[in-house]
Motif scaffolding. Sequence first.
Motif, mmCIF file in Angstrom:
data_model
loop_
_atom_site.group_PDB
_atom_site.id
_atom_site.type_symbol
_atom_site.label_atom_id
_atom_site.label_comp_id
_atom_site.label_asym_id
_atom_site.label_seq_id
_atom_site.Cartn_x
_atom_site.Cartn_y
_atom_site.Cartn_z
ATOM 1 N N MET A 299 75.312 -11.542 -15.590
ATOM 2 C CA MET A 299 75.188 -10.105 -15.588
ATOM 3 C C MET A 299 73.917 -9.653 -14.898
ATOM 4 N N GLY A 300 72.873 -10.427 -15.054
ATOM 5 C CA GLY A 300 71.613 -10.045 -14.442
ATOM 6 C C GLY A 300 71.666 -10.017 -12.933
ATOM 7 N N LEU A 301 72.523 -10.817 -12.343
ATOM 8 C CA LEU A 301 72.615 -10.887 -10.889
ATOM 9 C C LEU A 301 73.668 -9.953 -10.304
ATOM 10 N N ALA A 302 74.477 -9.337 -11.150
ATOM 11 C CA ALA A 302 75.545 -8.459 -10.670
ATOM 12 C C ALA A 302 74.974 -7.107 -10.268
ATOM 13 N N PRO A 303 75.186 -6.672 -9.029
ATOM 14 C CA PRO A 303 74.676 -5.366 -8.605
ATOM 15 C C PRO A 303 75.255 -4.210 -9.423
ATOM 16 N N SER A 304 76.397 -4.430 -10.040
ATOM 17 C CA SER A 304 77.048 -3.375 -10.819
ATOM 18 C C SER A 304 76.670 -3.419 -12.296
ATOM 19 N N ASN A 305 75.659 -4.195 -12.673
ATOM 20 C CA ASN A 305 75.342 -4.345 -14.095
ATOM 21 C C ASN A 305 74.909 -3.039 -14.761
ATOM 22 N N HIS A 306 74.525 -2.063 -13.987
ATOM 23 C CA HIS A 306 74.159 -0.756 -14.560
ATOM 24 C C HIS A 306 75.375 -0.031 -15.145
ATOM 25 N N LEU A 307 76.575 -0.509 -14.831
ATOM 26 C CA LEU A 307 77.805 0.099 -15.341
ATOM 27 C C LEU A 307 78.228 -0.463 -16.698
ATOM 28 N N ILE A 308 77.579 -1.510 -17.140
ATOM 29 C CA ILE A 308 77.953 -2.161 -18.401
ATOM 30 C C ILE A 308 77.461 -1.332 -19.577
ATOM 31 N N ASP A 309 78.381 -1.017 -20.473
ATOM 32 C CA ASP A 309 78.080 -0.151 -21.610
ATOM 33 C C ASP A 309 77.468 -0.892 -22.789
ATOM 34 N N ARG A 310 77.914 -2.131 -23.023
ATOM 35 C CA ARG A 310 77.463 -2.895 -24.177
ATOM 36 C C ARG A 310 77.658 -4.376 -23.869
ATOM 37 N N VAL A 311 76.754 -5.210 -24.386
ATOM 38 C CA VAL A 311 76.785 -6.638 -24.083
ATOM 39 C C VAL A 311 76.755 -7.449 -25.372
ATOM 40 N N PHE A 312 77.542 -8.530 -25.375
ATOM 41 C CA PHE A 312 77.443 -9.538 -26.422
ATOM 42 C C PHE A 312 77.224 -10.874 -25.735
ATOM 43 N N LEU B 6 80.740 -4.659 -30.341
ATOM 44 C CA LEU B 6 81.323 -4.077 -29.133
ATOM 45 C C LEU B 6 82.043 -2.766 -29.419
ATOM 46 N N LYS B 7 82.626 -2.650 -30.597
ATOM 47 C CA LYS B 7 83.324 -1.417 -30.954
ATOM 48 C C LYS B 7 82.360 -0.320 -31.391
ATOM 49 N N ALA B 8 81.409 -0.649 -32.253
ATOM 50 C CA ALA B 8 80.602 0.378 -32.912
ATOM 51 C C ALA B 8 79.094 0.233 -32.733
ATOM 52 N N ARG B 9 78.658 -0.805 -32.032
ATOM 53 C CA ARG B 9 77.227 -1.105 -31.855
ATOM 54 C C ARG B 9 76.511 -1.210 -33.198
ATOM 55 N N SER B 10 77.123 -1.957 -34.090
ATOM 56 C CA SER B 10 76.489 -2.152 -35.387
ATOM 57 C C SER B 10 76.609 -3.608 -35.815
ATOM 58 N N VAL B 11 75.650 -4.018 -36.628
ATOM 59 C CA VAL B 11 75.637 -5.342 -37.224
ATOM 60 C C VAL B 11 75.886 -5.147 -38.712
ATOM 61 N N ARG B 12 76.774 -5.950 -39.273
ATOM 62 C CA ARG B 12 77.091 -5.846 -40.700
ATOM 63 C C ARG B 12 75.827 -5.877 -41.538
#
Length: 192
Positions: free
Chosen positions: A1-14, A173-179
């Motif tokens: 992901m770090g090398l992808a020019p389009s990485n600014h389009l990524i909403d959330r990462v796991f 990925l769904k809610a950006r939360s950790v149990r």
Amino acid sequence: MGLAPSNHLIDRVFSMGAQFAHWRDYASHKRFGMLIKWHAIMPALTAALGYFPGGMLGWMEDTPRGVVRDWIAPQPRFEDAFRHGPHALTEAERATLVKGFSGLQGPTLALSVTDDEFGTASAIERLLAYFRNSPVTHLRIPPESMGYREIGHFAFFHSRFETSLWQIPLEWLKARSVRADLAQFVVKTDAR
């Protein structure tokens, strides 16, 4: 992901156990054996065969030469792997590679397990440091806390964890939360 020019389009990462491990990051109680295995046997077999026959040895899957080259890189920084040799880049080109990682701005959940001899806390943090603009949560789980004797570096993606471990990234990925019951295992959260 770090090398992808389009990485600014990524909403959330796991990420699971993702790291840029230097040999000094290996788990101290397994470091010597891992050095022999990964930095002597693996490169020797790869040089002789043109790939690493991991499946035949029962270590992992067969692995291409280029992947082995990256895994056994002796440098503690990603960009230093491109300092010399056939893939050498100028200092400006290496700086551009590193700068590309900062394009990722979506929040990241980096999950790791305490019995991962490759994905130690320092190895995980070594990689996460490149993503300067991504708010990071590093969740480091002891297998026993989830009712397992071991998980290790390679097992997370096994289907036996579908109803337990896989639910952690699904919720992120769904809610950006950790149990809430896992909050005690968050070793790092930063809003960057």
